[in-house]
Structure formats: structure tokens, C-alpha cells
Design a protein around this motif. Structure first.
Motif, PDB file in Angstrom:
ATOM      1  N   PHE A 148      15.493  -4.530   9.496  1.00  0.00           N
ATOM      2  CA  PHE A 148      16.314  -3.923   8.378  1.00  0.00           C
ATOM      3  C   PHE A 148      18.077  -3.664   8.704  1.00  0.00           C
ATOM      4  CE2 PHE A 148      12.148  -2.236   7.913  1.00  0.00           C
ATOM      5  CZ  PHE A 148      11.685  -2.673   6.642  1.00  0.00           C
ATOM      6  N   TRP A 149      18.105  -3.197   9.773  1.00  0.00           N
ATOM      7  CA  TRP A 149      19.587  -3.063  10.085  1.00  0.00           C
ATOM      8  C   TRP A 149      20.232  -4.401  10.204  1.00  0.00           C
ATOM      9  CZ3 TRP A 149      20.032   1.107   7.971  1.00  0.00           C
ATOM     10  CH2 TRP A 149      19.167   2.187   8.101  1.00  0.00           C
ATOM     11  N   PHE A 150      19.353  -5.312  10.807  1.00  0.00           N
ATOM     12  CA  PHE A 150      19.906  -6.697  11.534  1.00  0.00           C
ATOM     13  C   PHE A 150      20.280  -7.360  10.143  1.00  0.00           C
ATOM     14  CE2 PHE A 150      18.947 -11.029  11.957  1.00  0.00           C
ATOM     15  CZ  PHE A 150      19.722 -11.575  12.993  1.00  0.00           C
ATOM     16  N   ALA A 151      19.264  -7.410   9.171  1.00  0.00           N
ATOM     17  CA  ALA A 151      19.496  -8.164   7.744  1.00  0.00           C
ATOM     18  C   ALA A 151      20.553  -7.506   6.942  1.00  0.00           C
ATOM     19  CB  ALA A 151      18.195  -7.981   6.973  1.00  0.00           C
ATOM     20  N   ILE A 152      20.789  -6.235   6.906  1.00  0.00           N
ATOM     21  CA  ILE A 152      21.771  -5.535   6.020  1.00  0.00           C
ATOM     22  C   ILE A 152      22.985  -5.764   6.769  1.00  0.00           C
ATOM     23  CG2 ILE A 152      22.821  -3.292   5.283  1.00  0.00           C
ATOM     24  CD1 ILE A 152      19.910  -2.360   5.095  1.00  0.00           C
ATOM     25  N   TYR A 155      24.365  -9.371   6.362  1.00  0.00           N
ATOM     26  CA  TYR A 155      24.740  -9.743   4.994  1.00  0.00           C
ATOM     27  C   TYR A 155      26.048  -9.004   4.569  1.00  0.00           C
ATOM     28  CZ  TYR A 155      24.390 -10.833   0.024  1.00  0.00           C
ATOM     29  OH  TYR A 155      24.713 -11.283  -1.337  1.00  0.00           O
ATOM     30  N   VAL A 156      26.185  -7.797   5.142  1.00  0.00           N
ATOM     31  CA  VAL A 156      27.603  -7.351   4.706  1.00  0.00           C
ATOM     32  C   VAL A 156      28.679  -7.906   5.531  1.00  0.00           C
ATOM     33  CG1 VAL A 156      28.946  -5.063   5.369  1.00  0.00           C
ATOM     34  CG2 VAL A 156      26.318  -4.927   4.226  1.00  0.00           C
ATOM     35  N   TYR A 158      28.672 -11.114   6.342  1.00  0.00           N
ATOM     36  CA  TYR A 158      28.850 -12.402   5.432  1.00  0.00           C
ATOM     37  C   TYR A 158      29.763 -12.142   4.282  1.00  0.00           C
ATOM     38  CZ  TYR A 158      27.356 -15.476   1.664  1.00  0.00           C
ATOM     39  OH  TYR A 158      27.465 -16.540   0.598  1.00  0.00           O
ATOM     40  N   LEU A 159      29.408 -10.953   3.527  1.00  0.00           N
ATOM     41  CA  LEU A 159      30.342 -10.358   2.266  1.00  0.00           C
ATOM     42  C   LEU A 159      31.627 -10.144   2.741  1.00  0.00           C
ATOM     43  CD1 LEU A 159      27.714  -8.127  -0.067  1.00  0.00           C
ATOM     44  CD2 LEU A 159      28.413 -10.790  -0.210  1.00  0.00           C
ATOM     45  N   LYS A 162      33.448 -13.357   3.329  1.00  0.00           N
ATOM     46  CA  LYS A 162      33.797 -14.264   2.244  1.00  0.00           C
ATOM     47  C   LYS A 162      34.891 -13.415   1.443  1.00  0.00           C
ATOM     48  CE  LYS A 162      30.589 -16.126  -1.374  1.00  0.00           C
ATOM     49  NZ  LYS A 162      30.599 -17.495  -0.837  1.00  0.00           N
ATOM     50  N   LEU A 163      34.921 -12.113   1.493  1.00  0.00           N
ATOM     51  CA  LEU A 163      36.060 -11.400   0.690  1.00  0.00           C
ATOM     52  C   LEU A 163      37.361 -11.537   1.350  1.00  0.00           C
ATOM     53  CD1 LEU A 163      36.130  -9.651  -1.702  1.00  0.00           C
ATOM     54  CD2 LEU A 163      36.206  -7.715  -0.221  1.00  0.00           C
ATOM     55  N   LEU A 166      38.610 -15.340   0.731  1.00  0.00           N
ATOM     56  CA  LEU A 166      39.030 -15.045  -0.643  1.00  0.00           C
ATOM     57  C   LEU A 166      40.324 -14.491  -0.798  1.00  0.00           C
ATOM     58  CD1 LEU A 166      38.066 -16.421  -3.305  1.00  0.00           C
ATOM     59  CD2 LEU A 166      36.874 -14.152  -3.614  1.00  0.00           C
ATOM     60  N   LYS A 169      43.072 -16.829   0.367  1.00  0.00           N
ATOM     61  CA  LYS A 169      43.584 -18.058  -0.384  1.00  0.00           C
ATOM     62  C   LYS A 169      44.049 -17.425  -1.470  1.00  0.00           C
ATOM     63  CE  LYS A 169      39.105 -20.611   0.505  1.00  0.00           C
ATOM     64  NZ  LYS A 169      37.956 -21.287   0.000  1.00  0.00           N
ATOM     65  N   VAL A 170      43.839 -16.263  -2.183  1.00  0.00           N
ATOM     66  CA  VAL A 170      44.541 -16.024  -3.479  1.00  0.00           C
ATOM     67  C   VAL A 170      45.865 -15.921  -3.040  1.00  0.00           C
ATOM     68  CG1 VAL A 170      44.611 -13.917  -4.911  1.00  0.00           C
ATOM     69  CG2 VAL A 170      42.601 -15.144  -4.629  1.00  0.00           C
ATOM     70  N   ASN A 173      47.955 -18.725  -2.412  1.00  0.00           N
ATOM     71  CA  ASN A 173      48.106 -19.499  -3.757  1.00  0.00           C
ATOM     72  C   ASN A 173      49.289 -18.850  -4.584  1.00  0.00           C
ATOM     73  OD1 ASN A 173      47.264 -21.453  -5.604  1.00  0.00           O
ATOM     74  ND2 ASN A 173      46.323 -20.145  -6.959  1.00  0.00           N
TER      75      ASN A 173
END
Lengths: 175, 228
Positions: A148-152, A155-156, A158-159, A162-163, A166, A169-170, A173
């Protein structure tokens, strides 16, 4: 031919030290030793393990090296009606005997559990640690919970990555 | 409210920690189980499984709306929820595998091949892996349309997985939505509901965050296109 195979299999089963019923009662198989002085110079040697593993029978071996004029009863008492006794008969010499407590005598861990050894009004206290081995399914619980902790966590991460990308980039720009 | 999303996420996380404390420490050893310690996975395994169904149903809903009115909002909902479905599905499948190995024993691969609940759930998860992989390319209207059609296949896979343990050959226990749910030990029920609410709040937080990133990404790409 069948007899030969059966004989061979029987030898393997009997020779297997993990077969039920195998218990080492030799002096070197016990980690601890206590001595009782029964009468003037008469000694009873008690061999035991100070670690009682729940699920395994726990043995005590006694060795009475002299001879006695009268019979002696030795009581091993954990309290709460958990006790066993051995009797050394009158005239016994170089006498060896053993007794055991079942592995299910205890069901929880206890440290320094007192075992009262009494004989003809005298007593001796041995301190035994009752040990509970880790359950075999604990590793699956830890494994499953880690998922559970590994997956959460992944993913966090990764997010947030990504943020961050981004945002860069913004900003680039906008510049 | 400015930090509503973060507040919900923190609350969900806290509730999951409480559920773990409740399951591992407060409730005594489980009875009637071969692996009483591994049984504690119940409190998170079942909620994560239910949230997986919810996430994939959101994909089906979003895909349907997209096919109906070409709504980008609906497409985003489907795309973001599919990712979350994979995360929660992974949790459910992996924790279930650990629990299954401890409780049932035997070979894991053959269990997945022969137990219909396990097989259909894995198939559903793999289907959405394909969905997410398919979406990792420039988003033309054709890609969105094909993805929506793929997303709609959950209409078949979700009920197939959910009802497989009721109607097909499976060892998987059935609790939620049956008479057994009412007869669950109150401590099990409380832990289950706490875990479910915790995961639901966490899902909401992660979904909103992912959705926000998706919106930012799209607006950035649109601005770049305009500048070009």
C-alpha cells in the motif's frame, strides 16, 4: 524389490532427526544446569534449557549420582497448577530420569518465569524465558502492508515529478 | 476553501493509519483463519479493491460521456481515473496475493489461472493498463475516441470481476453486498468501513491532484499551439 524400497524408506524416516519423537536428552543438548544437594553430600544434577519455546516440548533431565536411603520426590512447579514431579526411589544409585512440559503449556511470552523446584521441604528457583517464535504468516502481513505504501508513495512521487516538470515548462514559456 | 483538497487527503491518510492501528493492535488475533496475522490485510485489501471498481466505473462513465457529447472534461475524468484504478488495483491484487499465499498456500500462478475472481480481476486490471499505455501518445480526437471505446469495455469487465466469486468457480470469499456483511463481526465491520472511507478520501485527493495536472498540461499545450 518392494521390501527393499520399503526398508530403505523406513531407514530414511527413522534416521531423519526431525522425525516426531526425536529429542536429545544428552547433557550437551541442554544449555543450563542446576544442582540440588539432597542430603549431606548427595547431589541431584538438573539439566534444562532456560528458553522454553512455545510449541515444542520442554525437557528436564535429572541425574542422581549417589545412592539414597529413602525415596525423594522432586516437584517442578510453574505455578497456576502447572507442575510435574519425579520420584527417586529408595536405594537408587546413578539414577537418570526426565520429564517434559508440553509445548502448549504456555501461549504467550513471559520473561524470567519462575520454576520452583522443591524436594523434601527444600526448594530452588530456576528462571525460564517463555519464548514465542514469530508467526510464519507475519512476513506475508509485512509484505502485503508494504504494498500500500509502496504504491501510494510511487504514485505521489510520479505526480509531484510531473507537476515540477510542468511548472518548469510553464515558467520557461512565460520567460 | 483554499486547502480543501489537501485537507481531505490528510484526513484520508490519517484514517488509513487509524485503520491500521485498529486492525493490527486494537482488534485481537483473528479467529477461524489459517493465517491470523495475514488476515489483518483485510482492512486495506477490501477497501482498495472497492475503490478500484469505483475508479474503473469512473472511466466507464467518463468514456460514455465523451462518446456522447465529445466532452473534454469527461475524457479527462476517464484518463485520470484509469491511472488511479491501476494504483488501487495494484494494491488490491498484490496485497491479496500475499494474503492468499499465507491463507491458502499453493502456487500463485495456478491460483490466478484457475480462480475466476482472481483471473477476471487481473484481466480487468491489465485491460486498463492497456488503456493507460494507449493514452501515452499525442491526444488527437481519434485517440480519445478509441480510448473511450477501450474504457467502455469495463462495462463487461467490472461486473464480471465483481460477480465472478458469486457465480463462477472461485475460493474468494464474498462479503460485501451479501447477507454475510450483516453477520460480520462488529470489529471487522468498523475496520472495513474506516478503511473504505480512508481510501475514498485518498482517492478524492489523488484524483483532484491528477485532474489539476491534466488541466494545466492541456492549457500549457494549447498556449504553445497558439504561440506557434
Amino acid at each position: 524389490m518392494h521390501k527393499l524400497v520399503l526398508t530403505f524408506l523406513s531407514i530414511i524416516v527413522l534416521a531423519n532427526p526431525s522425525s516426531a519423537g526425536y529429542n536429545c536428552h544428552q547433557e550437551e543438548c541442554f544449555t543450563d544446569k542446576a544442582e540440588l544437594v539432597l542430603f549431606d553430600e548427595e547431589m541431584v544434577h538438573i539439566y534444562y534449557n532456560s528458553l522454553f519455546e512455545i510449541g515444542k516440548n520442554w525437557f528436564i533431565v535429572i541425574w542422581f549420582e549417589n545412592s539414597t536411603d529413602s525415596s525423594v520426590e522432586i516437584v517442578f512447579d510453574f505455578g497456576n497448577d502447572i507442575s510435574k514431579s519425579l520420584e527417586i526411589e529408595e536405594g537408587s544409585s546413578n539414577y537418570t530420569d526426565s520429564l517434559s512440559f508440553s509445548g502448549s503449556t504456555f501461549n504467550s511470552e513471559i520473561f524470567d518465569k519462575e520454576l520452583n523446584v522443591s524436594f523434601n521441604g527444600n526448594s530452588l528457583i530456576l528462571e525460564i524465558d517463555i519464548n514465542k517464535k514469530p508467526a510464519e504468516d507475519m512476513v506475508y502481513l509485512w509484505g502485503g502492508m508494504s504494498v500500500f505504501w509502496f504504491a501510494i508513495g510511487i504514485y505521489v512521487l510520479y505526480l509531484s515529478d510531473k507537476l515540477r516538470t510542468l511548472s518548469k515548462k510553464v515558467n520557461r514559456n512565460n520567460d | 476553501m483554499k486547502y480543501f483538497r489537501e485537507l481531505v487527503g490528510s484526513l484520508g491518510f490519517l484514517l488509513i493509519l487509524v485503520t491500521i492501528y485498529f486492525g493490527l493492535i486494537h482488534v485481537g488475533p483473528a479467529k477461524f483463519f489459517t493465517a491470523p496475522n495475514a488476515q489483518k490485510l483485510f482492512y486495506l485489501h477490501v477497501p482498495s479493491g472497492l475503490i478500484t471498481y469505483l475508479a474503473f466505473m469512473m472511466v466507464v462513465g467518463g468514456s460514455s460521456f465523451y462518446l456522447y457529447n465529445k466532452s473534454d472534461y469527461a475524457d479527462n475524468v476517464a484518463k485520470c481515473s484509469a491511472e488511479l484504478g491501476l494504483v488501487f488495483g495494484f494494491m488490491s491484487l498484490a496485497s491479496g496475493t500475499f494474503w492468499m499465499k499465507a491463507e491458502w498456500g499453493g502456487d500463485i500462478v495456478s491460483r490466478f489461472l484457475t480462480d475466476m475472481r482472481l483471473a477476471t480481476t487481473l484481466a480487468m486490471w491489465l485491460l486498463y493498463v492497456a488503456y493507460v499505455v494507449y493514452r501515452r501518445q499525442p491526444e488527437t480526437s481519434n485517440v480519445k475516441k478509441n480510448a473511450a471505446i477501450l474504457g467502455l469495455s469495463g462495462l463487461l469487465m467490472i461486473p464480471l470481476s465483481y460477480f465472478s466469486s458469486r457465480f463462477l468457480r472461485s475460493h474468494h470469499p464474498v462479503i460485501v453486498g451479501t447477507g454475510d456483511q450483516g453477520s460480520l463481526d462488529p470489529s471487522l465491520r468498523l475496520g472495513l468501513y474506516m478503511g473504505l472511507v480512508g481510501f475514498l478520501l485518498l482517492y478524492y485527493f489523488l484524483f483532484k491532484l491528477r485532474f489539476r495536472i491534466e488541466e494545466l498540461e492541456k492549457s500549457y499545450l494549447e498556449r504553445r499551439m497558439d504561440n506557434a
